[in-house]
Scaffold this motif. Structure first.
Motif, mmCIF file in Angstrom:
data_model
loop_
_atom_site.group_PDB
_atom_site.id
_atom_site.type_symbol
_atom_site.label_atom_id
_atom_site.label_comp_id
_atom_site.label_asym_id
_atom_site.label_seq_id
_atom_site.Cartn_x
_atom_site.Cartn_y
_atom_site.Cartn_z
ATOM 1 N N LEU A 236 28.949 -22.764 -44.066
ATOM 2 C CA LEU A 236 30.276 -22.782 -44.343
ATOM 3 C C LEU A 236 31.176 -23.750 -43.650
ATOM 4 C CD1 LEU A 236 31.828 -20.549 -46.377
ATOM 5 C CD2 LEU A 236 32.290 -19.294 -43.760
ATOM 6 N N ARG A 237 30.635 -24.380 -42.425
ATOM 7 C CA ARG A 237 31.136 -25.869 -42.070
ATOM 8 C C ARG A 237 32.533 -25.737 -41.188
ATOM 9 N NH1 ARG A 237 28.795 -30.446 -44.099
ATOM 10 N NH2 ARG A 237 27.073 -30.089 -45.016
ATOM 11 N N VAL A 238 32.451 -24.471 -40.934
ATOM 12 C CA VAL A 238 33.748 -23.419 -40.260
ATOM 13 C C VAL A 238 33.181 -23.502 -38.478
ATOM 14 C CG1 VAL A 238 34.948 -22.463 -42.209
ATOM 15 C CG2 VAL A 238 33.248 -21.339 -40.599
ATOM 16 N N MET A 239 32.335 -24.137 -38.279
ATOM 17 C CA MET A 239 31.932 -23.848 -37.279
ATOM 18 C C MET A 239 32.440 -24.626 -35.815
ATOM 19 S SD MET A 239 30.580 -20.685 -36.767
ATOM 20 C CE MET A 239 28.909 -20.242 -36.256
ATOM 21 N N ASN B 260 38.565 -26.693 -33.597
ATOM 22 C CA ASN B 260 37.869 -27.086 -34.109
ATOM 23 C C ASN B 260 36.794 -26.174 -34.321
ATOM 24 O OD1 ASN B 260 35.858 -27.273 -32.629
ATOM 25 N ND2 ASN B 260 35.509 -29.342 -32.401
ATOM 26 N N GLY B 261 37.414 -25.179 -34.682
ATOM 27 C CA GLY B 261 36.303 -24.348 -35.987
ATOM 28 C C GLY B 261 35.550 -22.549 -34.325
ATOM 29 N N MET B 262 35.113 -22.710 -35.243
ATOM 30 C CA MET B 262 34.846 -21.021 -34.216
ATOM 31 C C MET B 262 32.682 -20.652 -34.036
ATOM 32 S SD MET B 262 33.951 -18.188 -37.619
ATOM 33 C CE MET B 262 33.046 -17.503 -36.752
ATOM 34 N N THR C 68 39.565 -21.660 -36.144
ATOM 35 C CA THR C 68 39.546 -22.749 -37.309
ATOM 36 C C THR C 68 40.936 -23.078 -37.593
ATOM 37 O OG1 THR C 68 40.469 -20.595 -38.359
ATOM 38 C CG2 THR C 68 37.736 -21.021 -37.915
ATOM 39 N N ALA C 69 40.941 -24.253 -37.801
ATOM 40 C CA ALA C 69 42.464 -24.965 -38.589
ATOM 41 C C ALA C 69 43.057 -23.226 -39.705
ATOM 42 C CB ALA C 69 42.372 -25.613 -39.169
ATOM 43 N N VAL D 76 33.012 -27.840 -49.918
ATOM 44 C CA VAL D 76 32.154 -27.126 -49.464
ATOM 45 C C VAL D 76 31.048 -27.296 -50.101
ATOM 46 C CG1 VAL D 76 31.445 -25.629 -47.371
ATOM 47 C CG2 VAL D 76 33.537 -26.395 -47.455
ATOM 48 N N PHE E 166 30.980 -33.169 -42.027
ATOM 49 C CA PHE E 166 32.644 -32.836 -42.496
ATOM 50 C C PHE E 166 32.723 -31.203 -41.683
ATOM 51 C CE2 PHE E 166 34.338 -30.245 -45.939
ATOM 52 C CZ PHE E 166 35.104 -30.694 -45.642
ATOM 53 N N ASN E 167 33.831 -30.886 -41.028
ATOM 54 C CA ASN E 167 34.378 -29.894 -41.256
ATOM 55 C C ASN E 167 35.228 -29.453 -41.438
ATOM 56 O OD1 ASN E 167 35.539 -28.432 -39.524
ATOM 57 N ND2 ASN E 167 35.085 -28.651 -37.327
ATOM 58 N N ALA E 168 35.013 -28.570 -42.237
ATOM 59 C CA ALA E 168 35.565 -27.773 -43.270
ATOM 60 C C ALA E 168 37.382 -27.873 -42.509
ATOM 61 C CB ALA E 168 35.605 -26.337 -43.404
ATOM 62 N N ASN E 169 37.265 -27.109 -41.446
ATOM 63 C CA ASN E 169 39.115 -27.038 -40.572
ATOM 64 C C ASN E 169 39.310 -28.225 -40.229
ATOM 65 O OD1 ASN E 169 38.369 -24.566 -38.411
ATOM 66 N ND2 ASN E 169 36.351 -25.632 -37.800
ATOM 67 N N ASP E 170 38.870 -29.440 -40.298
ATOM 68 C CA ASP E 170 39.863 -31.006 -40.572
ATOM 69 C C ASP E 170 39.452 -31.748 -40.729
ATOM 70 O OD1 ASP E 170 41.967 -31.559 -39.669
ATOM 71 O OD2 ASP E 170 41.970 -31.761 -37.851
ATOM 72 N N LEU F 254 36.845 -24.289 -51.067
ATOM 73 C CA LEU F 254 35.550 -23.580 -51.154
ATOM 74 C C LEU F 254 34.522 -24.448 -51.993
ATOM 75 C CD1 LEU F 254 34.514 -21.535 -49.976
ATOM 76 C CD2 LEU F 254 35.302 -19.776 -51.580
#
Lengths: 90, 402
Positions: B204-207, B220-222, B298-299, A43, A59-63, A40
């Motif tokens: 939030l960079r989770v999309m 790679n995200g929602m 999401t991961a 980010v 930047f993608n927080a997923n990976d 967090l």
């Protein structure tokens, strides 16, 4: 704000603030883990970097590992920011 | 304890404007996610969503109603009409006085907020429409359902982010099971596909920018969606006495809080909710043939959820099916559990398991049967529906075939 010393100084300032440390406690060879920044916090750092340099960081927080932006150390973040400034401000 | 059955279901979402068309899309593994058609989409980094298309409010509601109904309320009323009509129930006298409405939403009238912030901040207007507050409030949809159908018992709105609908339906279930209410109208709704609603999630960079691929190694995200799902939960003897058609039986639920992190999911918190739902419903692990996963794409969620299911079910985890229909309708945030309950009903009633579409490559950390890409026929005795929210608030529902 685009020469190397200033970019390094500003990135360290952002990371130190996020980690609740003094900038003098953060060196370029440290990783974000070393300074105690979690996902967090990361980010939030990226957001602060984007605001400070008026750039967009891919930047993608997923990976985080798969992102084009290398976050493995403070130095790699500085290098990445410099490159983005060159690309996006030219 | 009373038995609780579902006697009506209604929806509007990216896959269809009612339950039959949604079931058809789920059977066919159709994707409702596509380019967003909203104001200022060019200023967004995320330009896709599970948007409801082909819907004109003016065709369903008059001008006075539209002045009071945010898009999320409109969705709620459309889904409630279908559910209550199917159920055939009329709320009068003692039934009206004791029945209630419990709905879930996360953003409530977010579209109304977005439009009016624009008016005062961007356009510099100093006056807003008199109904902004009653239109944006999170209980507006619940109140309009109660007014429209004369439902006068315990009614309120639940907000627990992505678990809102599941918390709402669990609460409604427990009201009926305990004998406190004979009938509860429940479910949830969301319409967050406006500029501010998406911009906030972008931060939030989770999309994902291209697709929702739950459990796939390439995820790679929602992707956000919108819409509503509404159900009539009814005490079994009451439903039987009036000869109502029963879609499925709700048999239990559990709720838990991770008490750990505001965004990162916890395997233990999820596992406690799943095993709690089994215990509360009296189901055996081997009874569960299908789980509608939270499966956000999401991961973090997908591997944590897979691990939690594996922990709870042990060897039976390899025998059950678990799919995420978010791959088709997107993540409806506070409304998502309600639309996803439809996949559980379809599994139990029709014996068709909705697939996880967009599945490209196995992920060893999500090594369950996720019903990749193509729906499957299977006899299912019992099903679970998972919801794990930001903030670590979890709610799992248990249903069985009637």
């Amino acid at each position: 704000m685009t020469d190397q010393a200033n970019v390094t100084e500003k990135v360290i300032e952002i990371i130190a603030e996020q980690a609740v440390l003094e900038p003098s406690d953060v060196s370029v060879d440290m990783s974000l883990e070393d300074v105690g920044i979690d996902s967090l916090g990361l980010v939030e750092c990226i957001f602060a970097i984007e605001e400070a340099f008026d750039i967009s960081v891919p930047f993608n927080a997923n990976d985080p590992q798969e992102s084009d932006f290398d976050i493995s150390s403070v130095a790699s973040i500085v290098t990445g920011v410099e490159q983005l400034i060159r690309e996006q401000k030219s | 304890m009373k038995r609780v059955v579902i006697t009506g279901a209604g929806t509007i979402n990216a896959l269809g404007h009612d339950v039959p068309s949604t079931f058809e899309a789920m059977r066919e593994g159709r994707c409702g996610i596509g380019p967003l058609d909203i104001r200022d989409v060019d200023r967004l980094g995320i330009k896709i969503g599970g948007q409801v298309h082909g819907y004109e409010p003016e065709e369903r509601f008059n001008r006075q109603q539209i002045a009071l109904y945010d898009r999320y309320t409109q969705f709620t009323l459309i889904a409630a009409e279908e559910a209550i009509q199917q159920s055939g129930i009329r709320f009068e006298g003692e039934l009206a006085a004791t029945s209630g409405v419990i709905l879930g939403t996360s953003g409530g009238g977010l579209t109304t907020q977005d439009e009016n912030y624009r008016a005062v901040y961007e356009e510099g207007k100093n006056r807003v429409h008199p109904f902004v507050v009653p239109k944006l409030m999170n209980n507006a949809a619940c109140s309009h359902v109660s007014m429209q159908y004369n439902i006068k018992g315990p009614s309120f709105t639940v907000a627990s982010a992505c678990a809102s609908s599941n918390h709402a339906m669990a609460q409604a279930f427990s009201f009926v099971r305990s004998g406190m209410a004979p009938v509860m109208v429940t479910g949830g709704s969301e319409s967050m596909l406006c500029f501010g609603g998406i911009k906030a999630w972008e931060g939030l960079r989770v999309m994902s920018k291209d697709a929702c691929r739950p459990f796939s190694a390439t995820r790679n995200g929602m992707v956000q969606g919108e819409g509503a799902g509404i159900f009539v939960f009814e005490e079994f003897e009451h439903a039987k006495a009036r000869g109502a058609e029963i879609l499925a039986e709700v048999v239990g639920y559990a709720m838990s809080s991770d008490a750990a992190d505001i965004v990162m999911p916890s395997k233990q918190g999820a596992a406690r909710a799943i095993s709690g739902a089994l215990k509360n419903s009296g189901l055996n692990k081997s009874d569960v043939g299908y789980i509608n996963a939270h499966g956000t794409g999401t991961a973090a969620n997908d591997k944590t959820e897979s691990a939690a299911v594996a922990d709870v079910f042990g060897t039976h985890a390899d025998k059950l099916m678990m799919s995420s229909t978010k791959s088709m309708h997107g993540h409806l945030i506070g409304g998502t559990g309600a639309v996803e309950l439809l996949a559980c009903i379809m599994a139990l009633k029709d014996g068709i398991i909705a697939p996880t579409i967009g599945y490209e490559e196995p992920d060893p950390e999500c090594a369950l049967d996720v019903v990749p890409n193509v729906a499957r026929e299977a006899k299912v005795k019992a099903a679970l529906s998972n919801a794990f929210a930001f903030g670590g608030l979890n709610a799992v529902l248990a249903l069985q075939k009637f």
